[in-house]
Design a protein around this motif. Structure first.
Motif, PDB file in Angstrom:
ATOM      1  N   VAL A   1      -8.476 -14.990 -22.071  1.00  0.00           N
ATOM      2  CA  VAL A   1      -9.343 -13.807 -22.027  1.00  0.00           C
ATOM      3  C   VAL A   1     -10.094 -13.772 -20.693  1.00  0.00           C
ATOM      4  N   ILE A   2     -10.624 -14.912 -20.291  1.00  0.00           N
ATOM      5  CA  ILE A   2     -11.366 -14.958 -19.017  1.00  0.00           C
ATOM      6  C   ILE A   2     -10.432 -14.612 -17.864  1.00  0.00           C
ATOM      7  N   TYR A   3      -9.282 -15.257 -17.856  1.00  0.00           N
ATOM      8  CA  TYR A   3      -8.327 -15.037 -16.758  1.00  0.00           C
ATOM      9  C   TYR A   3      -7.929 -13.567 -16.671  1.00  0.00           C
ATOM     10  N   THR A   4      -7.572 -12.996 -17.841  1.00  0.00           N
ATOM     11  CA  THR A   4      -7.147 -11.599 -17.850  1.00  0.00           C
ATOM     12  C   THR A   4      -8.295 -10.680 -17.442  1.00  0.00           C
ATOM     13  N   ALA A   5      -9.467 -10.924 -18.001  1.00  0.00           N
ATOM     14  CA  ALA A   5     -10.611 -10.057 -17.699  1.00  0.00           C
ATOM     15  C   ALA A   5     -10.937 -10.108 -16.208  1.00  0.00           C
ATOM     16  N   LEU A   6     -10.962 -11.316 -15.667  1.00  0.00           N
ATOM     17  CA  LEU A   6     -11.304 -11.455 -14.246  1.00  0.00           C
ATOM     18  C   LEU A   6     -10.287 -10.769 -13.351  1.00  0.00           C
ATOM     19  N   THR A   7      -9.011 -11.068 -13.586  1.00  0.00           N
ATOM     20  CA  THR A   7      -8.018 -10.477 -12.687  1.00  0.00           C
ATOM     21  C   THR A   7      -7.994  -8.961 -12.828  1.00  0.00           C
ATOM     22  N   VAL A   8      -8.054  -8.480 -14.062  1.00  0.00           N
ATOM     23  CA  VAL A   8      -7.915  -7.040 -14.245  1.00  0.00           C
ATOM     24  C   VAL A   8      -9.113  -6.293 -13.658  1.00  0.00           C
ATOM     25  N   THR A   9     -10.317  -6.740 -13.980  1.00  0.00           N
ATOM     26  CA  THR A   9     -11.484  -6.005 -13.455  1.00  0.00           C
ATOM     27  C   THR A   9     -11.560  -6.142 -11.948  1.00  0.00           C
ATOM     28  N   GLY A  10     -11.384  -7.343 -11.465  1.00  0.00           N
ATOM     29  CA  GLY A  10     -11.467  -7.548 -10.018  1.00  0.00           C
ATOM     30  C   GLY A  10     -10.408  -6.738  -9.297  1.00  0.00           C
ATOM     31  N   GLN A  11      -9.213  -6.860  -9.786  1.00  0.00           N
ATOM     32  CA  GLN A  11      -8.105  -6.186  -9.118  1.00  0.00           C
ATOM     33  C   GLN A  11      -8.290  -4.670  -9.133  1.00  0.00           C
ATOM     34  N   ILE A  12      -8.741  -4.146 -10.260  1.00  0.00           N
ATOM     35  CA  ILE A  12      -8.919  -2.694 -10.322  1.00  0.00           C
ATOM     36  C   ILE A  12     -10.055  -2.277  -9.405  1.00  0.00           C
ATOM     37  N   PHE A  13     -11.149  -3.016  -9.445  1.00  0.00           N
ATOM     38  CA  PHE A  13     -12.296  -2.619  -8.624  1.00  0.00           C
ATOM     39  C   PHE A  13     -11.939  -2.650  -7.134  1.00  0.00           C
ATOM     40  N   PHE A  14     -11.426  -3.773  -6.679  1.00  0.00           N
ATOM     41  CA  PHE A  14     -11.173  -3.897  -5.237  1.00  0.00           C
ATOM     42  C   PHE A  14      -9.983  -3.030  -4.801  1.00  0.00           C
ATOM     43  N   SER A  15      -8.986  -2.921  -5.677  1.00  0.00           N
ATOM     44  CA  SER A  15      -7.859  -2.062  -5.332  1.00  0.00           C
ATOM     45  C   SER A  15      -8.297  -0.609  -5.303  1.00  0.00           C
ATOM     46  N   ALA A  16      -9.231  -0.262  -6.179  1.00  0.00           N
ATOM     47  CA  ALA A  16      -9.721   1.110  -6.194  1.00  0.00           C
ATOM     48  C   ALA A  16     -10.489   1.398  -4.909  1.00  0.00           C
ATOM     49  N   LEU A  17     -11.319   0.447  -4.495  1.00  0.00           N
ATOM     50  CA  LEU A  17     -12.044   0.616  -3.222  1.00  0.00           C
ATOM     51  C   LEU A  17     -11.051   0.901  -2.100  1.00  0.00           C
ATOM     52  N   ALA A  18     -10.017   0.066  -2.041  1.00  0.00           N
ATOM     53  CA  ALA A  18      -9.044   0.218  -0.964  1.00  0.00           C
ATOM     54  C   ALA A  18      -8.246   1.503  -1.131  1.00  0.00           C
ATOM     55  N   GLY A  19      -7.813   1.765  -2.359  1.00  0.00           N
ATOM     56  CA  GLY A  19      -7.034   2.972  -2.617  1.00  0.00           C
ATOM     57  C   GLY A  19      -7.836   4.209  -2.262  1.00  0.00           C
ATOM     58  N   TYR A  20      -9.135   4.170  -2.556  1.00  0.00           N
ATOM     59  CA  TYR A  20      -9.998   5.296  -2.240  1.00  0.00           C
ATOM     60  C   TYR A  20     -10.117   5.467  -0.727  1.00  0.00           C
ATOM     61  N   ALA A  21     -10.311   4.360  -0.059  1.00  0.00           N
ATOM     62  CA  ALA A  21     -10.432   4.432   1.406  1.00  0.00           C
ATOM     63  C   ALA A  21      -9.142   4.973   2.021  1.00  0.00           C
ATOM     64  N   PHE A  22      -8.016   4.504   1.510  1.00  0.00           N
ATOM     65  CA  PHE A  22      -6.742   4.973   2.046  1.00  0.00           C
ATOM     66  C   PHE A  22      -6.541   6.463   1.762  1.00  0.00           C
ATOM     67  N   ALA A  23      -7.069   6.926   0.643  1.00  0.00           N
ATOM     68  CA  ALA A  23      -6.846   8.320   0.275  1.00  0.00           C
ATOM     69  C   ALA A  23      -7.853   9.253   0.940  1.00  0.00           C
ATOM     70  N   ARG A  24      -9.065   8.762   1.184  1.00  0.00           N
ATOM     71  CA  ARG A  24     -10.138   9.666   1.509  1.00  0.00           C
ATOM     72  C   ARG A  24     -10.847   9.424   2.839  1.00  0.00           C
ATOM     73  N   MET A  25     -10.687   8.268   3.387  1.00  0.00           N
ATOM     74  CA  MET A  25     -11.512   7.962   4.557  1.00  0.00           C
ATOM     75  C   MET A  25     -10.666   7.911   5.816  1.00  0.00           C
ATOM     76  N   ASN A  26     -11.355   8.064   6.919  1.00  0.00           N
ATOM     77  CA  ASN A  26     -10.681   7.993   8.204  1.00  0.00           C
ATOM     78  C   ASN A  26     -11.111   6.747   8.943  1.00  0.00           C
ATOM     79  N   PHE A  27     -10.146   5.947   9.305  1.00  0.00           N
ATOM     80  CA  PHE A  27     -10.468   4.832  10.185  1.00  0.00           C
ATOM     81  C   PHE A  27      -9.207   4.460  10.939  1.00  0.00           C
ATOM     82  N   PRO A  28      -9.387   3.987  12.139  1.00  0.00           N
ATOM     83  CA  PRO A  28      -8.205   3.661  12.944  1.00  0.00           C
ATOM     84  C   PRO A  28      -7.341   2.625  12.226  1.00  0.00           C
ATOM     85  N   GLY A  29      -6.062   2.808  12.258  1.00  0.00           N
ATOM     86  CA  GLY A  29      -5.143   1.830  11.669  1.00  0.00           C
ATOM     87  C   GLY A  29      -4.924   2.023  10.190  1.00  0.00           C
TER      88      GLY A  29
END
Lengths: 301, 444, 362, 290
Positions: free
Chosen positions: D87-115
């Motif tokens: 439960v700990i392993y699944t909860a940690l990976t899933v929440t962490g992965q979704i949160f940080f991937s969402a941050l990145a996915g959002y930046a890739f979709a919506r923000m402008n930065f070189p590279g």
């Protein structure tokens, strides 16, 4: 907000925006760098060495790759893996399609789909363990059924001729529900009036399936086949639990061979070389996949 | 590539610093108790060794023993990776198949000087056990326990077949006609119509009870075929640490041919294709086999899973006598241990009479000291099991050692496949074995 | 005093310039409408004011402060989007309060200000609902509510009524005018609908192809369009444009011959400059400048269709040279399609030169 | 009621067969789990045990039980603890992965930065790397970092992102109306506030879908936890099962205990399927449309 310097230059603004963008990407980038990019580079690096984990790696250049070319076990594992793919993909696709069409036509209840998806939610390890028990040549339930229907008992996982098919069958058991579900979603996207129109033209079930369902399902079909293809090349768990590569090397798939080399024979360099070759192959397959998928764009808009 | 290496050197530097800091940290804690990690794979033994550890801790204040048990399949992966990680246990149970590899990589501490200094008597162990852990007059482990093979039989089936226990205890075997073993095995095989294997009309395609069943084979055949082959003159390897495997010997080929035919031609034994990952224990417990050769470490397995009464009989007498593989385990000290002095105290205690007797009394395993092995035998007797069949074979004359060589894992994989192929009837035994043997020798 | 100053701004998207050096000023409290066909750069300009688009060149200042490249959040502007851009997962209350919440305005004040906005917009009963439970008009009000509650320096409207049906559009137009009157804030409003522009604006900015064509009050633009484009864009029904040729020009006026006319007509000044004799011009006639004149017809047109609006009638007709025109008739004219109408016009029509510039002085 | 066409007459039995085969192994696991250890082999080839007992379940949960098996008595694997670790392993990976991937996915979709595009392409390319290529170096790295047998080591490779999650979320952020972000921006919200209070909540559906997909994967993940998380303190269910199976060394595993443990390990999954059947089915259906 008074007091805050609002009058900024375009460069400052862009820099600020970029900075925030980088901050957003940073955690993921760190993950990517450390656990994807770096290990890929390191795997290539390790593949150029002779390394047993316990001593310092020794640089051997392309030696491992040369070994690989003449390594009968490697080619055997490639062959066995291919055989697995050739059993698994058609079986899974055809059964999945059948199941999807049947539930689309006869029973659309959610519980049915939830039931057939249950095996997918169970780990490969568990699936392999339970099936190992059920497929035992002497004590297994499946042979009891076969005997009941007058079929002589089979060796299944214990028979070199049947082991790979049995492993593929276990994978199929686990994945058919998912495949069916994907097909089912694809079927739902086909408008019902097409069937009504066809029926008015006097088409039977089979004709409708062949002339309407199958062509319009093509994109989903391509997707399912190609993704499960890539997954199939990486079969490991079931083999590790149910056959450990045997009997008589009949299920010694590539990943098992990599595992053996890395963690049983402690030949990290050689294992990495095989991994790199597998990687290259999969990239090729993926590129092919992109081609196929693009060629199969939907006729529905 | 150059950049990559430089990057790696840098990383190594960082890690070295980190390690140094950790070490520094742990040396501060040195004033407190030393905790020794002791690793083993057998779950049955862990609680028994806990008893030893309790006594040891009482006698040696300041040393704590932490027993880590890991299953056989995973033990070696974990162990060899922990050597690199620097997290290996201070003391670990060692197996002969790994000895060469560990020696080559210098992960075992050389105990020779400590043995001499503390005047540990190596003759106190069963003959052959200490020697197998010796290489070039250096000793790398103190004997822990040993195992031999015997036949496990279903008492009721034997009685029903009209076979006396006396007969069972004096079996003979040869690869030509199978000796009395084959006769008995035939008699114990029963088909679905109730016909026995030695009666006419026995249907070998519809057997309900097999006279003979073994575990799925591996390259060493410890419980499956080695005792027959060696009793026919087969020598797995020229010598311990040898460079020449002897798998091309005619004795092995004819033994395996006999085993193959027993199953495939005669239907008295379970064939390879009928032996799933559910091992012979399961077949035996399910009442589908009458005799199973198995190792002494598995005695409790039979006790737990078999409802039927069973007994132990010694291995059959072959042309070259009775021969069981004699496999001795040892306790070794990790060369990277921070607490080698304490570890040695513990190893010495483990190999000593007190601990070995505790272990023996538990009956989970036969300890390396004869007096402790005796205690084990008595413990089993108290529970109604006569295990003398295992003990009586534990002599230099009636045993042969586990074949030790470099690259054991890889060679084992090659040999396993070859023997599987022979028993599956996939070609001429001699040819298959010769090929595998050449391949194995080519790796040394 | 100038409140919003847009000074020579341009906007470059890659190699395409969509705003080509625009300068506009607005006074405090003024309602300025940007109008123009789609693609004229009006929305881009609005988004540049909001800070949602970078300004490539030039400067934008609000209330005397240069905010050309400031963060949108720092500009104190509010915007009502064409799509309303309501947060679908928040209640109406939270939608309106969002800006104050993120700016850590005290809860009590938020409540009071939302209540005030809800009162002005008459959406008090809707505060607990989610946007998807609202009608188009209600959503529009919430979007406006979100804008006014923060008391921004400037309101920006990006075609806010284009998603509403005709009736609601008229109603909301009036509402917006009322709100502007009530709160008296500076508003910049983008539309492609000249009726909205005429009815709402204090001043209209007509844009075309990234350039300002004309800035002025609605009446100004109607009466004195700077060029053919403005003339054609502003006014409904549209100005009738007849092409002609200058026969002679003098300080008293022009003599113009049109294929549509039965004879050359003299048009009185004053003119900014006199065209040369023989040059091509376009005569522009507002509908109200055309009258049915059986007594003294100057030209005639064949009736195609009449639209009876009850109080008045619109007559769609075609002149001899094929120019379509619309003649409003106050009375219920008894004309039928196929009739030929005798027409004349007031003496001071607009005259555009070959480049489309209005020659008449205001 | 549909009328009985020939297709239906053929189809329903086939469907029933599919259901039967889907569920049979699950029943067998339960059956063996309810069987006395010394009856496992004698009743192996039948659908029902000769006698039922809850004892195996009790003992693998560490509760007192009438059944004692030497292998088990010797060294009980605490499956409740392994369940907790899963439960700990699944909860940690899933929440962490979704949160940080969402941050990145959002930046890739919506923000402008070189590279930005190059980086995204690199992420995309990473989806092609078979995990086995990464296992060895990652294992070595985790070891060098001293993170073996810790949750940190277990979750490290996946908690910050997986290329799939980034790609999946970016697609959804791209298709969301841009005006919402802009509106929030004008309201004075910071980029993170926009992300957290506007962009993320409106993706509830896709995120739930992703969470389900990732949870299934994490819960069933075997190889990586097997490599780095062998210590009982962090051992997850899949690894505990494999350890339990091979615990008796070269003999047979304690099948009745093993199956009881297996049933225990899939119970949460089956419970989830019963409660969230529709969402899970729908999530999986959309997984093909990424």
């Amino acid at each position: 907000m008074p007091g805050r310097a609002r009058n900024v230059s375009l460069r400052q603004r862009r820099r600020k925006e970029a900075l925030i963008g980088y901050l957003f990407v940073a955690p993921a980038f760190v993950g990517f760098l450390i656990f994807y990019l770096l290990p890929t580079v390191r795997a290539v690096g390790i593949s150029l060495t002779d390394w047993n984990l316990m001593r310092a790696p020794k640089f051997v250049g392309l030696g491992n790759y040369a070994t690989l070319l003449s390594d009968g076990n490697f080619w055997h594992s490639a062959k066995v893996t291919l055989a697995y793919v050739l059993y698994n993909i058609p079986l899974q696709t055809v059964l999945g399609l059948l199941l999807a069409v049947l539930s689309d036509r006869l029973a659309r209840a959610v519980w049915l789909r939830a039931t057939i998806i249950a095996p997918y939610l169970i780990s490969n390890v568990v699936a392999a363990l339970v099936w190992m028990m059920m497929l035992d040549p002497i004590l297994g339930l499946v042979n009891a059924f076969l005997t009941f229907f007058g079929v002589s008992p089979q060796g299944f996982l214990a028979s070199p001729d049947q082991a790979m098919v049995s492993v593929a069958a276990i994978s199929t058991w686990r994945h058919t529900g998912l495949t069916a579900l994907l097909f089912y979603a694809g079927l739902q996207a086909i408008p019902g009036y097409l069937y009504e129109a066809a029926r008015l033209e006097g088409a039977g079930e089979w004709t409708m399936f062949r002339r309407i369902t199958l062509p319009l399902l093509r994109p989903v079909l391509a997707f399912v086949v190609v993704t499960s293809l890539i997954g199939s090349f990486q079969v490991f768990d079931v083999v590790a639990v149910a056959t450990a590569g045997g009997p008589s090397n009949s299920t010694r798939v590539i990943l098992w061979y990599i595992y053996e080399n890395a963690f049983k024979f402690n030949r990290m360099g050689y294992a990495s070389a095989i991994s790199v070759v597998l990687f290259a192959t999969l990239i090729l397959v993926t590129l092919l996949q992109m081609r196929v998928l693009r060629a199969d764009q939907s006729d529905l808009d | 590539m150059k950049e990559y290496l430089m990057g790696k050197r840098h990383l190594t530097g960082v890690l070295a610093t980190a390690t140094a800091l950790t070490t520094l940290g742990s040396s501060f804690a040195w004033a407190e108790d030393v905790t020794l990690n002791y690793a083993m794979w057998d779950a049955n033994q862990a609680p028994v060794y806990r008893q030893c550890a309790d006594k040891f801790e009482a006698e040696n204040p300041g040393i704590k023993i932490n027993i880590k048990q890991d299953s056989w399949d995973n033990y070696w992966t974990t162990l060899s990776t922990s050597f690199v990680a620097g997290t290996a246990p201070d003391v670990f149970v060692n197996h002969l198949s790994r000895f060469p590899e560990f020696l080559a990589n210098g992960v075992m501490d050389d105990l020779t000087d400590r043995i001499a200094a503390d005047k540990v008597e190596m003759k106190a162990y069963l003959p052959g056990l200490a020697e197998s852990w010796n290489k070039d007059d250096r000793q790398y482990g103190l004997p822990k326990d040993w195992d031999t093979i015997a036949l496990i039989y279903n008492k009721k089936m034997v009685a029903d077949a009209g076979i006396s226990e006396e007969e069972l205890k004096n079996l003979t075997w040869n690869p030509k006609d199978g000796g009395s073993l084959e006769k008995i095995v035939a008699r114990l095989s029963v088909d679905q119509n109730g016909k026995r294997g030695d009666e006419t009309g026995f249907d070998k395609s519809k057997v309900s009870v097999y006279g003979w069943a073994t575990n799925t084979v591996d390259g060493y055949g410890q419980t499956q075929w080695s005792f027959l082959a060696v009793s026919d003159g087969f020598k797995p390897i020229d010598k311990p640490w040898g460079k020449q495997y002897g798998y091309d010997s005619p004795a092995l080929a004819e033994t395996l041919t006999w085993i193959r035919d027993l199953a495939l031609k005669k239907g008295f034994a379970l064939s390879q294709e009928q032996t799933g990952r559910l091992n012979a224990t399961a077949i035996f417990a399910a009442g589908k086999a009458a005799i199973v050769p198995d190792g002494s470490w598995n005695i409790s397995s039979y006790r737990d899973t078999s409802k039927a009464e069973f007994g132990f009989a010694p291995l059959p007498q072959g042309p070259d006598g009775r021969r069981s593989m004699f496999n001795g385990l040892s306790d070794s000290i990790w060369s990277g241990s921070q607490h080698k002095d304490e570890a040695w105290k513990w190893v010495k205690y483990l190999g000593g009479s007190e601990c070995q007797t505790i272990v023996g009394k538990s009956g989970v395993v036969f300890p390396a000291r004869p007096e402790a092995a005796k205690a084990a035998e008595e413990a089993h007797k108290a529970k109604g099991l006569d295990v003398s069949a295992f003990v009586q074979l534990a002599t230099p004359e009636t045993t042969f050692p586990f074949p030790i060589s470099d690259r054991a894992s890889e060679i084992s994989a090659i040999l396993t496949t070859a023997i599987e192929n022979v028993l599956l009837g996939k070609g001429d035994p001699a040819t298959i074995l010769k090929e595998a043997n050449d391949q194995a020798n080519g790796m040394l | 005093m100038t409140f919003l100053r847009i000074d020579h701004v341009t906007k470059q998207f890659g190699s395409v310039q969509v705003v080509k050096g625009v300068s506009i000023e607005a006074r405090k409290g003024e309602f300025v409408v940007f109008v123009g066909p789609s693609g004229c750069g009006k929305s881009t300009l609005l988004r540049m004011i909001a800070g949602l688009e970078e300004t490539s060149e030039g400067s934008i200042s609000i209330d005397g402060e240069d905010l050309t490249h400031a963060d949108p959040a720092d500009r104190h502007v509010a915007m009502v989007f064409q799509s309303y851009a309501l947060f679908p997962h928040m209640s109406v209350f939270d939608n309106i309060a969002f800006g104050m919440q993120v700016n850590k305005v005290p809860k009590a004040e938020i409540k009071a200000r939302v209540a005030e906005a809800a009162r002005i917009l008459q959406i008090e009963p809707l505060l607990e609902r989610k946007p998807k439970q609202l009608s188009g008009g209600q959503r529009q009000r919430v979007a406006i509510g979100r804008a006014i509650v923060r008391k921004p320096k400037i309101f920006l409207f990006d075609e806010p009524l284009s998603n509403l049906d005709a009736e609601l559009r008229t109603q909301m137009r009036v509402e917006i005018a009322k709100i502007h009157r009530e709160i008296g804030a500076t508003m910049i409003y983008v539309t492609h609908d000249q009726v909205e522009a005429m009815t709402l604006a204090d001043r209209i900015v007509v844009l075309r192809g990234g350039l300002v064509e004309q800035i002025g009050t609605p009446i100004d633009l109607y009466d004195n369009p700077a060029n053919l484009f403005v003339a054609g864009f502003i006014g409904s029904p549209r100005m009738t444009l007849l092409s002609g040729k200058v026969e002679s020009a003098s300080a008293h006026g022009l003599q113009v011959a049109c294929p549509a006319f039965s004879r050359p007509q003299s048009i009185s000044g004053p003119f900014a400059r006199l065209p040369q004799a023989g040059s091509q011009v376009t005569i522009g006639l507002r509908p109200e400048a055309i009258r049915i004149d059986a007594a003294n017809p100057v030209f005639s047109a064949k009736v195609e269709i009449t639209e009876n609006l009850g109080g008045s009638t619109l007559i769609y007709a075609v002149t001899q040279d094929g120019t379509a025109l619309i003649v409003p008739a106050q009375e219920r004219a008894s004309v039928r399609s196929g009739d030929t109408l005798p027409l004349s016009f007031s003496t001071a029509p607009h005259v555009f030169d070959a480049q489309g510039n209005n020659l008449r002085l205001p | 009621m549909k009328k009985l066409t020939p297709q239906a007459v053929l189809g329903y039995p086939v469907l029933a067969l599919f259901v039967f085969i889907s569920l049979l192994p699950l029943w067998m696991a339960l059956k063996i789990g309810l069987t006395y250890p010394d009856d496992v082999y004698t009743s192996a080839s039948s659908l029902l045990p000769n006698a039922y007992t809850p004892g195996n379940f009790l003992r693998v949960m560490g509760l007192p039980s009438a059944i004692e098996v030497s292998a088990f008595r010797a060294s009980p694997i605490d499956f409740m603890f392994a369940l907790r670790n899963s439960v700990i392993y699944t909860a940690l990976t899933v929440t962490g992965q979704i949160f940080f991937s969402a941050l990145a996915g959002y930046a890739f979709a919506r923000m402008n930065f070189p590279g930005r595009n190059k980086l995204f392409f690199a992420f995309l390319a990473a989806t092609m790397i078979p995990s086995v290529v990464l296992f060895i170096p990652n294992f070595v790295l985790i070891k060098q970092l001293g993170l073996l047998n810790s949750f940190a080591g277990l979750v490290a490779p996946t908690i910050l992102m997986t290329p799939f999650a980034v790609f999946f979320l970016r697609q959804f952020f791209l298709s969301a109306p841009k005006e919402l972000d802009e509106a929030a921006r004008l309201e004075g919200a910071s980029q993170f506030q926009i992300f957290w209070r506007v962009a993320l909540p409106i993706q509830k559906g896709p995120i739930a879908t992703l969470a389900i997909l990732l949870s299934i994967n994490s819960w069933n993940e075997f190889f990586w936890p097997f490599l780095v998380g062998r210590d009982p303190s962090v051992r997850v269910m899949a690894v505990a099962l494999s350890d339990f199976m091979s615990q008796t060394g070269r003999g047979n595993p304690d099948w009745s205990g093993l199956m009881a443990a297996i049933v225990l390990s899939i119970l949460p999954v089956i419970a989830m399927l019963i409660v969230f059947g529709r969402q899970i089915v729908e999530s999986l259906q959309t997984s093909g449309l990424k």
